[in-house]
Scaffold this motif. Structure first.
Motif, mmCIF file in Angstrom:
data_model
loop_
_atom_site.group_PDB
_atom_site.id
_atom_site.type_symbol
_atom_site.label_atom_id
_atom_site.label_comp_id
_atom_site.label_asym_id
_atom_site.label_seq_id
_atom_site.Cartn_x
_atom_site.Cartn_y
_atom_site.Cartn_z
ATOM 1 N N ARG B 27 0.839 -1.216 0.000
ATOM 2 C CA ARG B 27 0.000 0.000 0.000
ATOM 3 C C ARG B 27 0.858 1.244 0.000
ATOM 4 N NH1 ARG B 27 -4.480 -2.211 4.159
ATOM 5 N NH2 ARG B 27 -5.331 -3.683 2.658
ATOM 6 N N ILE B 29 2.499 4.739 1.031
ATOM 7 C CA ILE B 29 2.769 5.359 2.324
ATOM 8 C C ILE B 29 2.283 6.793 2.268
ATOM 9 C CG2 ILE B 29 4.572 6.184 3.866
ATOM 10 C CD1 ILE B 29 6.040 3.613 3.414
ATOM 11 N N VAL B 30 2.880 7.604 1.370
ATOM 12 C CA VAL B 30 2.380 8.968 1.209
ATOM 13 C C VAL B 30 1.157 8.920 0.305
ATOM 14 C CG1 VAL B 30 4.648 9.984 1.537
ATOM 15 C CG2 VAL B 30 3.857 9.452 -0.766
ATOM 16 N N LYS B 31 0.367 9.963 0.412
ATOM 17 C CA LYS B 31 -0.827 9.990 -0.427
ATOM 18 C C LYS B 31 -0.564 10.841 -1.659
ATOM 19 C CE LYS B 31 -4.523 9.172 2.887
ATOM 20 N NZ LYS B 31 -3.877 7.977 3.319
ATOM 21 N N ALA B 32 -1.111 10.386 -2.771
ATOM 22 C CA ALA B 32 -1.043 11.192 -3.985
ATOM 23 C C ALA B 32 -1.938 12.409 -3.808
ATOM 24 C CB ALA B 32 -1.512 10.368 -5.173
ATOM 25 N N ALA B 33 -1.521 13.535 -4.381
ATOM 26 C CA ALA B 33 -2.376 14.716 -4.316
ATOM 27 C C ALA B 33 -3.725 14.387 -4.938
ATOM 28 C CB ALA B 33 -1.724 15.861 -5.082
ATOM 29 N N PRO B 34 -4.823 14.812 -4.326
ATOM 30 C CA PRO B 34 -6.151 14.462 -4.853
ATOM 31 C C PRO B 34 -6.546 15.322 -6.035
ATOM 32 C CG PRO B 34 -6.400 15.851 -2.937
ATOM 33 C CD PRO B 34 -4.913 15.659 -3.122
ATOM 34 N N TRP B 35 -5.594 15.636 -6.850
ATOM 35 C CA TRP B 35 -5.848 16.581 -7.944
ATOM 36 C C TRP B 35 -6.175 15.868 -9.227
ATOM 37 C CZ3 TRP B 35 -0.610 19.260 -6.611
ATOM 38 C CH2 TRP B 35 -0.777 20.009 -5.426
ATOM 39 N N THR B 176 6.295 18.971 -1.562
ATOM 40 C CA THR B 176 5.384 17.932 -1.096
ATOM 41 C C THR B 176 6.209 16.705 -0.740
ATOM 42 O OG1 THR B 176 5.145 17.024 -3.322
ATOM 43 C CG2 THR B 176 3.516 18.680 -2.636
ATOM 44 N N ALA B 177 5.534 15.702 -0.286
ATOM 45 C CA ALA B 177 6.209 14.433 0.003
ATOM 46 C C ALA B 177 6.132 13.483 -1.186
ATOM 47 C CB ALA B 177 5.560 13.766 1.222
ATOM 48 N N THR B 178 5.602 13.974 -2.286
ATOM 49 C CA THR B 178 5.495 13.135 -3.484
ATOM 50 C C THR B 178 6.908 12.905 -4.023
ATOM 51 O OG1 THR B 178 3.350 14.106 -3.952
ATOM 52 C CG2 THR B 178 4.450 12.968 -5.762
ATOM 53 N N TRP B 181 8.147 14.492 -7.400
ATOM 54 C CA TRP B 181 8.156 15.955 -7.408
ATOM 55 C C TRP B 181 9.226 16.518 -6.476
ATOM 56 C CZ3 TRP B 181 2.147 16.584 -6.689
ATOM 57 C CH2 TRP B 181 1.512 16.200 -7.881
ATOM 58 N N THR B 310 9.103 5.787 -1.760
ATOM 59 C CA THR B 310 9.251 6.403 -0.442
ATOM 60 C C THR B 310 10.198 5.583 0.414
ATOM 61 O OG1 THR B 310 6.987 7.241 -0.551
ATOM 62 C CG2 THR B 310 8.018 7.172 1.612
#
Lengths: 880, 322, 311
Positions: B27, B29-35, B176-178, B181, B310
């Motif tokens: 799964r 860990i960081v979340k993708a931007a909800p964009w 960001t934590a992406t 990027w 990550t």
């Protein structure tokens, strides 16, 4: 315990943090095992063999706590020379009546020291008596009453006499060796040795070991004997009646202890008074005498007071000495009115009506199909619950609707679904597993028309009495003469629908003097002349001094570790029963570390028992007291008789009477098992209760049936709970926060079984027995391990049983897999173990489901009227 | 099952062995931007607007009215479009003005909001003045006349505030934590600025007469070169996450972007004064710029979805002793 | 001290490094910093924390789907799941086979394999870390996210416009924008654990800490909790459980230490936690420098494009 009692489990974790070692014995690795120090996987249904092995280890190596055993148990008592053990008779005890399948316990009795003492009624029981006891689940009564034996049986304090209990025990368990344990239970000898070492090293003067069990032990055809085995072991190791020791029986519901104390069971009355039956107990005195067994020690000698007080609580002023205190009004039982018998009677059309109060048998009771078919034959059914549970909707939504066995338009059952108040919407007590009553205040008003059980029954009774007003029919007198004048309060008072005061009911249960209303402080204040009344003698004291003791909530940080001022435990707020055993025969604690209750010669006039808990002993009776020969009742208890409810005041390693299936626990295979009993020719419990009829087939068992038949159901399955759901799901499957935690019914299988049967993780599978098939998602996990038993691999399958056809998350009901076979002592069903087959994919539905089951029954030989024998050895006959 | 060890796929052309790492059932860990893609369009149109503002002012100061007009149209349209896409992507579009509650230096989005709040009206005024200039002269009196006269100074101010507008969006993504990027943060501003130049230059080539579009062509080619060079450098400094620019959707967008940008630049250089080639090259450059934004956008999302990006670099860092 | 010194003091470690967040956010004399210490070694996976949190905070349902990942059907922390219990079954054999090739896996544990328990079921209740340097807070453009006087990070629901920037910024993947259910009043805005700010202001414990039966979730002053954590991990090491380790308790780590720290029994990534999270804001000054340079190049390039020739 972590799964089903997570809040209680915090104390186990607390103990672990202080150095306690936790060993978890369970067929499967659960959330308890995850934090335990050791997990011992065991084949479900083989616990007696396992514990028997530990007992054997203790006895063979002389590891018992000798001073405790000699003084506080019946180890030294000598058994009749007519006694024959399962060791001698291939799995049967002496006195077996093969026709009735019960025992005549005469040969089991003690060889009495006083040959002229008249044997009490109980000691002369015959097999006919035992058959009747089985029918009435009298085991529960006997358990509460203790063994009714003469007070001074013959004993050998050196434990050498070949027929003393100690030696009998040794011979009985001699064949339960580590090798046998490995063969029967699938427990490695290394694991077994570790458990033995840990248990014995942690018992004795300085340390105690606690044994904790729940329905994984009780729901077996030998359930009572499981607990007996645990009790024997704990007595041998000196753990009973001592802090940190003992046996903790976790219950299955939050207040189910209360529902045996103030019972909802057919065979007992409040305070464990047995229900009378009309033949043996035509008068009050007959009944009381049957309870109090003259010639024995103990507090049941005052059974007349307890009985009279109960009758006066029911019928108030109407109950007088000249009418036997309305004893004639008391309903009486004539045989087996157990829940399963009743359901089968429903199927046969013999039962007209049914009240279900917070109970969901369509999902929660064994043999779901029988439950639902039974309800379909009723005239009327009243269901009071928080939601529209499956037991209220069986007539329109159930597997039987799919199969066409129930047709909604033709089902004549009138179902009344009434909304119930939840536990925060009413006041009252819970009684939990430690016998502690805790009062709950009402937090909010119930919504809409939801009402408490108290309200419902009070007004139901009131309305029935109003209907019968002026009746001259004798039959109506018991209802009309009831003392039914409870104060009511709340919004509904003006309209005549007020809520009865639960506190008033509690006061009545506690008891008071009828003339003055003064609450009783102890059951010893109960009189048999009608000047006092009390609904439940063991609860007397909960309202002592007019204070609701159950409502006390003094923080544990402000009192001793016993915390006696939190809630109130029966009897008399004793927190550990039989705690006299925490002191040695001289009355001194076994060790400073384990001091709990002790004799202080300086206190009072000539000394008193004192300590951290209420002593479970007469306060002023010194340890040195030895009773005169002719004493009985309480006076017959010596200063070294901690087990005050037993006839001889001793902990029973060997039980001469009171148990239908034997004085000692014996390993029998479950009713449904893939394995022969390795130890004896007798395969299963010979005295178990079965209802042999077409709609209650049992899977075949070895020794009684052919191998080919047995192999049709090659796997073993068991069932238990998930933390996220509650029992039959009525309180969890209708709530989103809980339902989303475990949204689907699933079946846990080991990777090996998955490979063998082609099951895919997260695919579907269905589990098949002679009763039905149940489907679920496949959860492949290593928490289930195949075991090596009797030289071959056995797979165990696990299913949770929380699902039904209603609610936010639906699924099949596991209890549809079980048939009805019962422990003979208390009539509890064997629902923790069965055999099954597992098939990949979803199950067939409707008529095809029944066709599948029919096919399995044909192949397993259970489709005809020819039933395999229950008694599988000739040893009993040969002996006779 | 469980926290199993996984094999990551090797970076293209890399001799680094397959990375092994643990994760929780694979799964993220960081979340993708909800964009949605709206953000990529916002990046593109913002860059187009910024570049157009600069080109517009330059054209104004060097007497290239055709280029000036085209650029000012591009500037206004780009700004309006970018605000539209930005607001539409919000979870609560009706609350978009809440961006102006605070001014936070630690939030590139706040900084960007204020940059746009500054640059926008200025560029808008310049474009308005340009629009007024198209009206009959007798209408160009009073406030309208004022607007017309304000166009040049507004345009100069807009041109000065435009470069930050072009560059800050890279900081927006990088802060960001992406993994893709953030690890690109050194070079991404150059990629985006180059991309903005290429797009706005391309638009200038489409909208302005060929004779006046020289600076647009130069700007476009310069931007394309900068973008391509910076992107190459960026991949080398990104570490493991660089492979997301070559896989899946992101890989396809980046490939298209490179092809279009190279083609567009070549067409610009070699096209001479051909109107057709100018327009085609301009369109290719614009399309290329859009593809770059989409590619970087998708690469970011992909790098968030796979926990490998990550875990592996962080685990390496821990093992090295930070 | 001079204005410059006091400013410098105030700003020191503002973006990275050890820091007491509430005073740094401007509170005068705030209460002691509050947080969690979650001791996963006593977690029994009962999920009371998940339910208590949802009950108190009116968090709607997440999903009704069995995921097949042990007993975890909640999937992860998100806008509809502010406490998430992870379940990891570590079977007896095979999970750590040596493949004989250079790996970048974790260094092997100190405990020899045959002394480890042969089957483990790890359980852990995850929650927002309430970082000292909280990226979500740093990047929030509306000021909706703020630092409370307790040192916690909280969303102001009425202000958030759902830009989603915080979602991408969080190094632990905690905060998220709520997608549903359709009729929920908070759809479209960022949601996460508030450390029950409304309960703290009434002197009560967060709902999850109140509900946790085994005191796996401990609530209190962060400083004290960190000491408790040190003692607990030392105790476990004494008992031979060498895999026990603390996570988030080090003020020198990439987020300045977290208000919610953990005791884990394996590597963080096994639980779905980043091994070495660093607040993205740490690199922000460098990012702005790069952007400024790129902007300058952009402007210079444009100027050069015009200087080259005249029409």
């Amino acid at each position: 315990m972590a799964e089903a009692h997570p809040v209680g489990f915090q104390w186990v974790v607390e103990a672990q943090k202080r150095g306690a070692r936790v060993i978890h014995v369970d067929p499967r690795f659960t959330r308890t095992s995850a934090v335990a120090d050791k997990h011992v996987p065991i084949r479900v249904g083989s616990d007696i063999a396992f514990l028997g092995g530990v007992i054997n280890h203790v006895l063979s190596n002389g590891l018992d706590f000798r001073e405790y055993v000699v003084n506080y148990t019946n180890a030294a008592t000598i058994v009749s020379e007519d006694y024959r053990d399962t060791d001698d008779l291939d799995g049967l005890f002496s006195g077996f009546d093969a026709e009735k399948r019960v025992y005549d316990p005469t040969s089991w009795q003690y060889e009495s020291e006083d040959t002229h003492v008249e044997l009490s009624q109980a000691q002369a029981e015959s097999s006919a008596e035992h058959a009747k006891h089985r029918a009435t689940a009298a085991g529960l009564q006997h358990e509460a009453h203790g063994i009714q034996v003469a007070s001074h049986p013959a004993r050998d304090e050196t434990l050498q006499h070949p027929r003393c209990v100690y030696q009998v025990l040794k011979r009985h368990f001699a064949r339960y060796t580590p090798e046998v344990v490995e063969q029967i239970c699938g427990i490695s000898q290394a694991d077994f040795a570790e458990v033995c070492r840990a248990w014995t090293e942690n018992s004795g003067r300085e340390r105690t070991t606690a044994l904790v069990y729940s329905v994984g032990w009780t729901q077996h055809s030998v359930g009572v004997q499981y607990i007996r085995t645990g009790a024997i072991l704990q007595l041998l190791l000196g753990n009973m009646g001592r802090p940190g020791g003992g046996i903790m029986a976790l219950r299955g519901h939050a207040s189910i202890q209360g529902s045996t104390d103030i019972p909802t069971l057919f065979n007992i009355l409040p305070g464990y008074l047995p229900m009378p039956n009309p033949e043996e107990h035509p008068t009050l005195d007959d009944w009381v005498d049957s309870v109090r067994k003259p010639g024995s020690k103990g507090f049941w000698s005052k059974a007349d007071a307890y009985a009279v007080n109960l009758l006066k609580a029911y019928w108030g002023d109407r109950a007088q000495p000249d009418n036997d205190f309305c004893f004639d009004y008391l309903p009486k039982i004539t045989g087996d009115h157990g829940t399963y018998r009743t359901v089968l009677d429903m199927i046969d059309g013999k039962v007209k009506g049914y009240f279900l109060l917070g109970q969901n048998p369509a999902v929660g009771s064994a043999h779901g199909r029988a439950q639902r078919l039974g309800m379909a034959q009723l005239d009327w059914l009243v269901v009071r619950d928080l939601f529209e549970i499956e037991s209220a909707t069986f007539w329109k939504n159930s597997p039987e609707i799919e199969t066409g066995e129930i047709v909604p338009e033709e089902c004549a059952t009138e179902v009344f679904l009434l909304p119930a108040a939840s536990h925060v919407e009413k006041e009252g007590t819970f009684t939990q597993t430690q016998r502690m009553l805790q009062w709950r205040e009402k937090a909010v008003d119930p919504p809409g028309d939801a009402r408490s059980e108290l309200w419902f029954f009070y007004h139901l009774g009131r309305m029935l009495r109003e209907r019968l007003q002026g009746s001259t029919d004798e039959r109506d007198r018991p209802l009309l003469d009831l003392a039914w004048d409870y104060p009511v309060h709340g919004d509904g008072v003006a309209a005549g629908w007020g809520e009865p005061s639960a506190e008033a009911v509690l006061r009545e249960i506690n008891g008071f003097e009828t003339a003055t209303g003064r609450p009783l402080s102890s059951f010893t204040e109960m009189k048999a002349d009608g000047s006092t009344l009390g609904g439940c003698w063991i609860y007397t004291g909960v309202y002592a001094d007019g204070v609701n003791q159950a409502a006390r909530k003094k923080s544990r940080h402000e009192q001793s570790f016993v915390a006696p001022e939190w809630g109130w435990a029966w009897p008399m707020n004793r927190r550990i029963l039989y705690n006299r055993a925490s002191a040695d025969p001289d009355g001194k604690p076994w060790s400073a570390r384990k001091a709990y209750v002790w004799w202080d010669p300086e206190l009072g006039e000539n000394g008193e028992w004192t300590g951290a808990d209420v002593p479970d002993f007469e306060k002023t009776k010194p340890p040195s007291y030895r009773s005169p020969e002719d004493a009985d009742g309480v006076a017959a208890l010596d200063g070294i008789d901690p087990f005050i409810m037993q006839g001889d005041g001793k902990g029973a390693l060997y039980v001469p009477q009171g148990l239908i299936d034997g004085p000692l626990p014996t390993h029998y295979e479950p009713v449904e098992s893939p394995f022969r009993n390795l130890l004896y020719g007798q395969q299963g419990n010979p005295t178990r209760l079965e209802y042999r009829r077409e709609d209650n087939p049992m899977n075949p068992a070895p020794g009684a049936d052919s191998d080919a038949h047995v192999a049709v159901f090659p796997f073993v399955f068991t069932t238990s709970r998930l933390t996220e759901h509650h029992t039959a799901g009525g309180m969890s499957r209708y709530l989103e926060h809980l339902s989303e935690l475990q949204p689907e019914m699933f079946v846990e299988v080991s990777p090996a079984l998955a490979a063998e049967r082609g099951l895919e993780h997260m695919g579907w599978c269905h589990v098949v027995t002679a009763r039905s098939a149940v489907e679920g998602r496949v959860l492949v996990t290593e928490r289930l391990r195949p075991l090596r038993v009797e030289g071959r691999t056995v797979h165990q399958v696990w299913l949770p049983y929380h699902w039904g056809s209603g609610g936010l998350v639906t699924g099949d009901s596991t209890n549809d897999l079980f048939g009805i076979s019962l422990d003979p002592n208390v009539l509890i069903q064997e629902s923790k173990v069965g055999t099954c087959d597992v098939r990949p994919g979803r199950r067939p539905r409707g008529a095809e489901l029944r066709a599948l089951i029919t096919d399995y029954r044909r192949r397993s030989g259970t489709d005809d009227d020819v039933y395999p024998p229950i008694v599988t050895t000739d040893a009993g006959e040969e002996e006779q | 099952m469980s926290g199993a060890r996984h094999r990551g796929s090797p970076a293209r052309d890399s001799i680094v062995p397959e990375a092994e790492f643990a994760s929780y059932y694979g799964r993220p860990i960081v979340k993708a931007a909800p964009w949605e893609h709206d953000i990529a369009y916002y990046l593109f149109t913002g860059g187009l607007a910024a570049g157009s503002a600069v080109l517009g002012t330059g054209a104004d100061l060097t007497g290239r009215p055709g280029l000036r007009q085209a650029a000012r149209v591009g500037s206004l349209a780009g700004l309006l479009a970018s605000v539209f896409f930005l607001v539409r992507d919000l979870g609560r579009p009706s609350r978009f003005l809440n961006m102006l509650r605070v001014m936070k230096v630690t939030s590139p989005m706040s900084v960007g909001t204020w940059l746009l709040s500054l640059h926008g009206p200025l560029a808008g005024l310049a474009s308005a003045g340009e629009a007024v200039g198209l009206l009959p002269s007798r209408w160009q009196r009073g406030p309208l006349g004022l607007a017309r006269r304000a166009a040049r100074p507004a345009g100069i101010a807009a041109a000065v505030t435009a470069p930050p507008v072009a560059a800050y969006t890279a900081v927006l993504l990088s802060d960001t934590a992406t993994p893709a990027w953030h690890s690109a943060h050194r070079e991404l501003p150059f990629v985006f600025c180059g991309s903005a130049a290429a797009a706005s230059g391309g638009w200038g080539m489409i909208g302005a007469p060929v004779a006046e579009a020289g600076p647009a062509r130069a700007f476009a080619v310069g931007g394309a070169v900068l973008e391509l060079a910076a992107e190459r450098r960026m991949e080398q400094s990104m570490g493991l996450a660089a492979e997301t620019l070559h896989q899946g959707k992101a890989g396809r967008w980046m490939k298209a972007s490179k092809a279009l940008t190279v083609l567009g630049a070549a067409g610009t250089l070699l096209g001479g004064r051909s109107r057709v080639l100018s327009v085609a090259s301009g369109a290719a450059l614009m399309a290329g710029s859009l593809c770059t934004r989409l590619g970087v956008f998708e690469a970011g999302l992909a790098s968030a979805h796979d926990p490998k990006y990550t875990v592996v670099p962080q685990r390496e860092r821990v093992d090295r002793g930070r | 001290m001079s204005l410059r010194e006091s400013l410098s003091d105030r700003l020191a470690n503002s973006l990275f490094g050890p820091l007491d967040p509430a005073p740094n956010a401007g509170y005068d004399d705030p209460p002691a910093r509050k947080g969690f210490f979650t001791d996963t070694s006593v977690c029994i996976g009962c999920k009371a924390c998940e339910v208590a949190c949802k009950e108190w905070n009116d968090v709607p349902e997440n999903a009704f789907e069995m995921l097949g990942t042990s007993y975890d059907n909640s999937h992860s922390l998100n806008a509809n799941q502010w406490r998430h219990v992870a379940f990891i079954e570590k079977p007896a054999t095979g999970a750590r086979a040596d493949l004989g090739m250079p790996t970048v896996g974790a260094p092997p544990s100190d405990t020899p394999d045959d002394e480890k328990p042969d089957f483990q079921w790890l359980m852990s209740s995850d929650v927002c870390k309430h970082c000292t340097h909280a990226a979500c807070l740093d990047v929030c453009p509306t000021g909706s996210l703020f630092r409370s006087e307790f040192g916690t990070v909280v969303v102001q629901d009425e202000i958030c416009n759902g830009c989603g920037y915080c979602v991408a910024a969080c190094p632990y993947g905690v905060i998220d924008r709520r997608h549903g259910p359709a009729d929920d009043p908070k759809v479209g805005i960022a949601q996460k654990c508030t450390l029950c700010y409304d309960r703290l202001t009434d002197g009560q414990r967060p709902a999850c800490a109140q509900a946790c039966p085994t005191e796996s979730i401990l609530f209190g002053d962060v400083e004290e909790l960190r000491r408790t954590a040190e003692e607990r991990v030392a105790r476990l090491h004494e008992q031979g459980i060498m895999d026990a380790r603390l996570y988030g308790n080090d003020p020198e780590d990439g987020v300045g230490g977290t208000g919610a720290s953990f005791l884990l029994l394996d590597e963080p990534e096994v639980y779905g936690l980043p091994p070495d999270p660093v607040v993205t804001t740490k690199d922000l000054p460098a990012m702005y420098r790069q952007a400024a340079t790129a902007a300058a190049v952009f402007l210079a390039g444009a100027a050069a494009a015009f200087l080259r020739r005249k029409p």
